[in-house]
Structure formats: C-alpha cells, structure tokens
Design a protein around this motif. Structure first.
Motif, PDB file in Angstrom:
ATOM      1  N   LEU A 392     -17.935 -49.234 -10.310  1.00 44.47           N
ATOM      2  CA  LEU A 392     -17.075 -48.878 -11.291  1.00 44.47           C
ATOM      3  C   LEU A 392     -17.669 -48.352 -12.417  1.00 44.47           C
ATOM      4  O   LEU A 392     -17.367 -47.159 -13.200  1.00 44.47           O
ATOM      5  CB  LEU A 392     -16.395 -50.115 -12.230  1.00 44.47           C
ATOM      6  N   PRO A 393     -18.950 -48.526 -12.774  1.00 44.94           N
ATOM      7  CA  PRO A 393     -19.845 -47.379 -13.725  1.00 44.94           C
ATOM      8  C   PRO A 393     -19.657 -45.912 -13.334  1.00 44.94           C
ATOM      9  O   PRO A 393     -19.400 -45.034 -14.248  1.00 44.94           O
ATOM     10  CB  PRO A 393     -21.141 -47.881 -13.588  1.00 44.94           C
ATOM     11  N   GLY A 394     -19.758 -45.693 -11.918  1.00 37.31           N
ATOM     12  CA  GLY A 394     -19.573 -44.296 -11.646  1.00 37.31           C
ATOM     13  C   GLY A 394     -17.953 -43.745 -11.642  1.00 37.31           C
ATOM     14  O   GLY A 394     -18.085 -42.643 -12.147  1.00 37.31           O
ATOM     15  N   VAL A 395     -17.226 -44.574 -11.449  1.00 33.69           N
ATOM     16  CA  VAL A 395     -15.866 -44.463 -11.741  1.00 33.69           C
ATOM     17  C   VAL A 395     -15.422 -44.179 -13.080  1.00 33.69           C
ATOM     18  O   VAL A 395     -14.753 -43.058 -13.331  1.00 33.69           O
ATOM     19  CB  VAL A 395     -14.787 -45.347 -11.267  1.00 33.69           C
ATOM     20  N   PHE A 396     -16.107 -44.712 -14.182  1.00 33.76           N
ATOM     21  CA  PHE A 396     -15.937 -44.675 -15.518  1.00 33.76           C
ATOM     22  C   PHE A 396     -16.434 -43.372 -16.000  1.00 33.76           C
ATOM     23  O   PHE A 396     -15.983 -42.608 -16.568  1.00 33.76           O
ATOM     24  CB  PHE A 396     -16.610 -45.800 -16.270  1.00 33.76           C
ATOM     25  N   SER A 397     -17.613 -42.919 -15.256  1.00 31.38           N
ATOM     26  CA  SER A 397     -18.132 -41.520 -15.485  1.00 31.38           C
ATOM     27  C   SER A 397     -17.311 -40.393 -15.008  1.00 31.38           C
ATOM     28  O   SER A 397     -17.162 -39.565 -15.695  1.00 31.38           O
ATOM     29  CB  SER A 397     -19.513 -41.306 -15.172  1.00 31.38           C
ATOM     30  N   LEU A 398     -16.769 -40.577 -13.915  1.00 27.80           N
ATOM     31  CA  LEU A 398     -15.706 -39.662 -13.290  1.00 27.80           C
ATOM     32  C   LEU A 398     -14.442 -39.695 -14.289  1.00 27.80           C
ATOM     33  O   LEU A 398     -13.688 -38.594 -14.678  1.00 27.80           O
ATOM     34  CB  LEU A 398     -15.238 -40.107 -11.981  1.00 27.80           C
ATOM     35  N   LEU A 399     -13.975 -40.658 -14.808  1.00 32.50           N
ATOM     36  CA  LEU A 399     -13.027 -40.898 -15.939  1.00 32.50           C
ATOM     37  C   LEU A 399     -13.267 -40.012 -16.996  1.00 32.50           C
ATOM     38  O   LEU A 399     -12.420 -39.537 -17.764  1.00 32.50           O
ATOM     39  CB  LEU A 399     -12.665 -42.311 -16.094  1.00 32.50           C
ATOM     40  N   VAL A 400     -14.642 -39.932 -17.903  1.00 28.95           N
ATOM     41  CA  VAL A 400     -14.656 -39.277 -18.675  1.00 28.95           C
ATOM     42  C   VAL A 400     -14.208 -38.024 -18.336  1.00 28.95           C
ATOM     43  O   VAL A 400     -14.059 -37.196 -19.406  1.00 28.95           O
ATOM     44  CB  VAL A 400     -16.138 -39.723 -19.330  1.00 28.95           C
ATOM     45  N   LEU A 401     -15.084 -37.395 -17.373  1.00 23.91           N
ATOM     46  CA  LEU A 401     -14.833 -36.157 -16.939  1.00 23.91           C
ATOM     47  C   LEU A 401     -13.387 -35.696 -16.803  1.00 23.91           C
ATOM     48  O   LEU A 401     -13.015 -34.670 -17.328  1.00 23.91           O
ATOM     49  CB  LEU A 401     -15.637 -35.848 -15.663  1.00 23.91           C
ATOM     50  N   LEU A 402     -12.555 -36.622 -16.446  1.00 26.58           N
ATOM     51  CA  LEU A 402     -11.071 -36.264 -15.892  1.00 26.58           C
ATOM     52  C   LEU A 402     -10.375 -36.282 -17.413  1.00 26.58           C
ATOM     53  O   LEU A 402      -9.525 -35.508 -17.679  1.00 26.58           O
ATOM     54  CB  LEU A 402     -10.519 -37.557 -15.537  1.00 26.58           C
ATOM     55  N   THR A 403     -10.893 -36.808 -18.462  1.00 26.32           N
ATOM     56  CA  THR A 403     -10.457 -37.143 -19.748  1.00 26.32           C
ATOM     57  C   THR A 403     -10.885 -36.072 -20.621  1.00 26.32           C
ATOM     58  O   THR A 403      -9.927 -35.462 -21.467  1.00 26.32           O
ATOM     59  CB  THR A 403     -10.842 -38.518 -20.661  1.00 26.32           C
ATOM     60  N   LEU A 404     -12.044 -35.339 -20.557  1.00 26.66           N
ATOM     61  CA  LEU A 404     -12.382 -34.295 -21.350  1.00 26.66           C
ATOM     62  C   LEU A 404     -12.508 -32.938 -20.969  1.00 26.66           C
ATOM     63  O   LEU A 404     -12.680 -32.189 -21.625  1.00 26.66           O
ATOM     64  CB  LEU A 404     -13.895 -35.003 -22.139  1.00 26.66           C
ATOM     65  N   SER A 405     -12.892 -32.956 -19.620  1.00 24.42           N
ATOM     66  CA  SER A 405     -13.421 -31.571 -19.126  1.00 24.42           C
ATOM     67  C   SER A 405     -13.052 -31.350 -17.809  1.00 24.42           C
ATOM     68  O   SER A 405     -13.930 -31.490 -16.787  1.00 24.42           O
ATOM     69  CB  SER A 405     -14.945 -31.445 -19.187  1.00 24.42           C
ATOM     70  N   GLY A 406     -11.640 -31.209 -17.683  1.00 22.31           N
ATOM     71  CA  GLY A 406     -11.021 -30.874 -16.203  1.00 22.31           C
ATOM     72  C   GLY A 406     -11.122 -32.233 -15.204  1.00 22.31           C
ATOM     73  O   GLY A 406     -10.390 -33.265 -15.545  1.00 22.31           O
ATOM     74  N   GLY A 407     -11.993 -32.344 -14.086  1.00 23.22           N
ATOM     75  CA  GLY A 407     -12.052 -33.252 -13.235  1.00 23.22           C
ATOM     76  C   GLY A 407     -10.917 -33.190 -12.143  1.00 23.22           C
ATOM     77  O   GLY A 407     -11.059 -33.870 -11.185  1.00 23.22           O
ATOM     78  N   PHE A 408      -9.879 -32.244 -12.108  1.00 23.48           N
ATOM     79  CA  PHE A 408      -8.821 -32.174 -11.160  1.00 23.48           C
ATOM     80  C   PHE A 408      -9.463 -31.368 -10.238  1.00 23.48           C
ATOM     81  O   PHE A 408      -8.884 -30.176 -10.116  1.00 23.48           O
ATOM     82  CB  PHE A 408      -7.452 -32.074 -11.731  1.00 23.48           C
ATOM     83  N   SER A 409     -10.428 -31.725  -9.192  1.00 26.45           N
ATOM     84  CA  SER A 409     -11.107 -30.681  -8.420  1.00 26.45           C
ATOM     85  C   SER A 409     -11.472 -31.659  -7.221  1.00 26.45           C
ATOM     86  O   SER A 409     -11.555 -32.680  -7.199  1.00 26.45           O
ATOM     87  CB  SER A 409     -12.075 -30.006  -8.993  1.00 26.45           C
ATOM     88  N   THR A 410     -11.654 -30.735  -6.402  1.00 25.82           N
ATOM     89  CA  THR A 410     -12.549 -31.446  -5.041  1.00 25.82           C
ATOM     90  C   THR A 410     -13.480 -32.323  -5.171  1.00 25.82           C
ATOM     91  O   THR A 410     -13.668 -33.442  -4.672  1.00 25.82           O
ATOM     92  CB  THR A 410     -12.659 -30.235  -3.856  1.00 25.82           C
ATOM     93  N   PHE A 411     -14.617 -31.902  -5.722  1.00 32.76           N
ATOM     94  CA  PHE A 411     -15.845 -32.892  -5.889  1.00 32.76           C
ATOM     95  C   PHE A 411     -15.285 -34.007  -6.762  1.00 32.76           C
ATOM     96  O   PHE A 411     -15.952 -35.117  -6.139  1.00 32.76           O
ATOM     97  CB  PHE A 411     -17.051 -31.886  -6.570  1.00 32.76           C
ATOM     98  N   THR A 412     -14.856 -34.104  -7.698  1.00 31.86           N
ATOM     99  CA  THR A 412     -14.224 -35.335  -8.401  1.00 31.86           C
ATOM    100  C   THR A 412     -13.399 -36.146  -7.377  1.00 31.86           C
ATOM    101  O   THR A 412     -13.699 -37.627  -7.571  1.00 31.86           O
ATOM    102  CB  THR A 412     -13.482 -35.001  -9.636  1.00 31.86           C
ATOM    103  N   PHE A 413     -12.556 -35.670  -6.647  1.00 31.58           N
ATOM    104  CA  PHE A 413     -11.703 -36.467  -5.776  1.00 31.58           C
ATOM    105  C   PHE A 413     -12.822 -36.959  -4.632  1.00 31.58           C
ATOM    106  O   PHE A 413     -12.370 -38.085  -4.114  1.00 31.58           O
ATOM    107  CB  PHE A 413     -10.381 -35.762  -5.309  1.00 31.58           C
ATOM    108  N   LEU A 414     -13.475 -36.280  -4.235  1.00 31.52           N
ATOM    109  CA  LEU A 414     -14.449 -36.674  -3.025  1.00 31.52           C
ATOM    110  C   LEU A 414     -15.242 -37.952  -3.586  1.00 31.52           C
ATOM    111  O   LEU A 414     -15.360 -38.824  -2.972  1.00 31.52           O
ATOM    112  CB  LEU A 414     -15.396 -35.527  -2.890  1.00 31.52           C
ATOM    113  N   GLY A 415     -15.642 -37.838  -4.774  1.00 32.01           N
ATOM    114  CA  GLY A 415     -16.387 -39.003  -5.736  1.00 32.01           C
ATOM    115  C   GLY A 415     -15.755 -40.236  -5.675  1.00 32.01           C
ATOM    116  O   GLY A 415     -15.834 -41.133  -5.556  1.00 32.01           O
ATOM    117  N   ALA A 416     -14.319 -39.920  -6.154  1.00 30.36           N
ATOM    118  CA  ALA A 416     -13.222 -41.293  -6.056  1.00 30.36           C
ATOM    119  C   ALA A 416     -13.303 -41.862  -4.927  1.00 30.36           C
ATOM    120  O   ALA A 416     -13.331 -43.097  -4.704  1.00 30.36           O
ATOM    121  CB  ALA A 416     -12.091 -40.580  -6.778  1.00 30.36           C
ATOM    122  N   GLY A 417     -13.196 -41.132  -3.714  1.00 33.70           N
ATOM    123  CA  GLY A 417     -13.004 -41.514  -2.440  1.00 33.70           C
ATOM    124  C   GLY A 417     -14.437 -42.396  -2.056  1.00 33.70           C
ATOM    125  O   GLY A 417     -14.191 -43.294  -1.550  1.00 33.70           O
ATOM    126  N   PHE A 418     -15.364 -41.822  -2.366  1.00 28.83           N
ATOM    127  CA  PHE A 418     -16.847 -42.379  -2.025  1.00 28.83           C
ATOM    128  C   PHE A 418     -16.996 -43.768  -2.775  1.00 28.83           C
ATOM    129  O   PHE A 418     -17.235 -44.710  -2.370  1.00 28.83           O
ATOM    130  CB  PHE A 418     -17.778 -41.448  -2.649  1.00 28.83           C
TER     131      PHE A 418
END
Length: 442
Positions: A392-418
């Motif tokens: 979850l620490p990695g998921v929270f870092s993705l969540l920060v990205l999604l909240t503050l600076s885009g994040g709706f992209s292939t690399f973010t969703f790949l990370g979420a799947g990982f």
C-alpha cells in the motif's frame, strides 16, 4: 468456450517443466519491460503522446505479458474468470459503448481502453516475475531499467533543450514522469523486501531511489513528485519496523528492524528538507519559490471547474463515457482526455456512478486497511497485514500522483496492476518467494 475451461492447466504448463516455464516467463517479462522502455525512450526528443498517455499505443508489451501468463499460469487464468474481473470488463464494454453513443472520438476512446486494461498487464508482469527462482533480482532489474531510462532521458533533454531549461529553471520531460510512475509501486515493494536483504541490496536500492529523486525532484522541480517519494518512503518505514518470519510480518520489533525502518524515515526527512529548500546550498523551496508566481494549482482548479461545467444532467450520473475529451486551459493544445487533478477524470468519464465507489475505495478503504494493519494488527491475518504494509505505500504514492498531477495514464494504471498482483499473491502466500530461506529473518 466456457469460462470454466480457463481453470484447466494452461497449455505450456502441461508440457514444460518448472525450469522451462520459468525461463519462458522471464523471456516474456523482459521482452515486455524492454519494449516499454524503448517506447518511452522513443518519445524523449519528439515529446509526443498517443491516445491516453505517453505509453498509450504500447499494446505489444501488454499482449506479450498477458498472453504468456495465460499460457503458463493457472492462477492468472482463474483471476481472469473471477466475478470482480469479469465485472470490470463488463463496465469497460458498457462505457465504451456509452462513449460511442455520446459521439466521442475513436482515438480518445481507444486511448482510454488501453489505459484501463493495463492493470491486467501489471498483474501479469508481477506474476511472470514470480515464476523465476530469484524474483527479488528481477524486481531490482525492473527498477534499474526504468531508472536508467529516466536518467538517459534527462541527459538528452539537457543537451537538446538548454535554452528552454535556462528560461524556466526546470527540466520538463514527459518521459521522466512516465518512468517515475512506473517505478513507484515496484520501488515500494522493493523497499519492504530489499532493505532486509543486507548492505549490498540496501546500498544499491538507495542509489536507485537517489537517482529517481535527483531526476524527478531536483531537475524537474515538481512538488507532487517530491510528495510521492515522501509518501512512499515514510509509509514503507512502518512495515520495515517489524520483523519478518516465514515470509510474513510479525508484530514484534527488534533493534535491527527499527534501525532499517529509520533509513526510510531519514529518506523522508531529506525529501522534506528539499521541499522547503534547506538541504542543498543555494537551493530554494519548491513550495515557496514556485508558490508566489506559479499559478499551476489555480489553473488546474479552473480546468476542473470548466470541464465539469460542460457536463449535462445525464453525464453527471453516467459520465461522458470512454473517449470523453475537453479543451484544457492548462495544456492549451486543443482537446485532451484527462484532467490534471486526475481522480476527477473518473467523474468526467463515468459520472457519479463510477466516481463515488472509486473515491471511497481509494481515499477511505485503503487508508483504513493500512491503519488497521499498523495499529490493530491482531484484527487481520498475517498475510493480509503483510500485503497491506508492503504494497500500500506504493499505492498511496500513486494516489498522490492521481490527486495532484494527472495520473490517468498507462504507466500509473500499470503500476496499480502491479500492486494488485503483489497484494493478491502476498495475501495468499506471503513473501515466501522473496525469502525462501528460513535464515532470512529481520
């Protein structure tokens, strides 16, 4: 074909030994990530984007990863036929049709579909890595590869865009953002594992984190990226403070485990010092220096308000569908498919019907699960607690990205799947694949 046939032994698993399957899986794993790296590298000078993001057209790595997993992994085939997975694809089909009915451009629609199927690719990549005898080594290789691409892309940008860099004081490079998004979840998992593997692994991983930090924070001067790394290291230190035994985090702490956890805290402290401008000589605060004359936050809020204002009553409920695009006052490049405050992109495309469940899951359920795993460990089984504190620490870092600076992209969703693949595996089997020897207890 009936869905239950996917539960049978995959074709290659019937005829190959575990060693051959491991080799085949590693070939597919490295072929996929190398193609992804090449795709990012090819955009450095052109700075072009396709569809839903910088990796929007990278279907070949997805096909290789998912196709290989279907051929060798029974558990992955079972995952594909779970009700939650099937429901996800039903929703994708519905909103694809809804997008067509709304008259959305096909190019944007395809881009959104590619982005939203990549979580499956992330799960496949993690499970391909697990087929090897040394998944820790290949996890670290993943991190090294994309860190190298990130660093290379900055070198190229510094050489080719020197005038723009001198005028802005920043190195703006979309390839760096792509690599950073890809690295967040694997790095968080690696921190929870490699920090317990001895001085060599700790030193090497810290070097990769330092290079990541240098490129995305110091050169790019992006506050949101600094915060993502801060969140990653700070929350990872919680799991590091507990001993691990038989591939599971215990509720016991030792001097060594606390000392290891302090490394994460120290890294977090250094990031905070960088944010406020007190770490390096002649450095300035990323908060105050860009706060006075920088209208980024205001523009992103105006972008959000303008995009939401264009939704009609039906779209507020069901969204504009996949492929929904709008004119962005931030980008000023015509129509775009995602907001800078990325989480609200779900509202634009899926309406309140999709946005509310996703927001509750991301901002309420996941933090609550982490809090329970940390503060009330006896209420969870050891595997679920281990998965929560490691992944979850990695998921929270993705969540920060999604909240503050885009994040709706292939690399973010790949990370979420990982992250999903890692969580499901650890929840079922623990970290035994990464700590095969009973001697590895920290």
């Amino acid at each position: 074909m009936k869905l239950k046939t996917l539960h049978k032994t995959p074709p290659l698993a019937k005829i190959g030994t575990s060693s051959l399957l491991g080799i085949f899986s590693l070939i597919a794993f490295y072929a996929s990530i190398l193609l992804l790296a090449m795709r990012i590298a090819s955009t450095i000078e052109s700075d072009s984007e396709t569809g839903g993001g910088i990796l929007g057209s990278s279907l070949m790595p997805f096909i290789i990863a998912v196709g290989a997993e279907i051929l060798v992994d029974k558990k992955f085939c079972q995952f594909l036929t779970k009700k939650a997975t099937l429901s996800y694809f039903v929703v994708l089909v519905f909103y694809s049709l809804w997008g067509l009915i709304q008259g959305n451009e096909v190019s944007f629609l395809i881009g959104d579909i590619v982005v939203l199927v990549w979580p499956l690719g992330g799960v496949a990549l993690f499970r391909l890595m697990l087929k090897s005898k040394r998944p820790t080594l290949h996890l670290f290789a993943f991190i090294c590869l994309f860190t190298a691409v990130m660093n290379y892309s900055q070198i190229v940008t510094l050489e080719t865009q020197i005038s723009e860099i001198l005028s802005s004081g920043r190195v703006i490079n979309k390839a760096v953002y792509a690599c950073s998004g890809l690295l967040l979840v694997p790095t968080a998992i690696a921190v929870g594992i490699l920090f317990r593997k001895g001085v060599v692994y700790v030193t090497l991983l810290l070097a990769m984190v330092a290079i990541h930090f240098y490129n995305i924070v110091l050169l790019t001067a992006t506050r949101s990226s600094a915060i993502t790394l801060l969140v990653l290291m700070l929350f990872s230190s919680v799991g590091l403070s507990y001993k691990i035994k038989n591939g599971r985090l215990t509720t016991k702490q030792s001097f060594l485990s606390i000392l290891i956890a302090m490394l994460g805290v120290i890294c977090s402290f250094l990031i905070v010092l960088t944010l406020i401008g007190n770490l390096f000589d002649n450095s300035t605060s990323l908060i105050s220096d860009r706060g006075a004359d920088d209208y980024t936050t205001l523009l992103r809020m105006l972008e959000l308000a303008d995009a939401l204002d264009k939704l009609n009553a039906v779209q507020w409920i069901f969204g504009g569908g996949l492929g929904y695009a709008f004119y962005s006052i931030v980008e000023n490049v015509g129509m775009v498919g995602a907001l800078h405050i990325g989480v609200f992109t779900f509202l634009l495309k899926g309406g309140l019907t999709i946005f509310l469940p996703i927001a509750i899951f991301l901002y309420v359920i996941l933090p609550a699960l982490f809090g329970i795993a940390w503060l009330n460990p006896s209420s969870l089984d050891s595997n679920t607690r281990t998965a929560a504190l490691i992944v979850l620490p990695g998921v929270f870092s993705l969540l920060v990205l999604l909240t503050l600076s885009g994040g709706f992209s292939t690399f973010t969703f790949l990370g979420a799947g990982f992250a999903l693949g890692a969580f499901l595996h650890i929840q079922e089997e623990g970290l035994g694949k990464f700590f095969p020897s009973p001697r590895n207890k920290v």
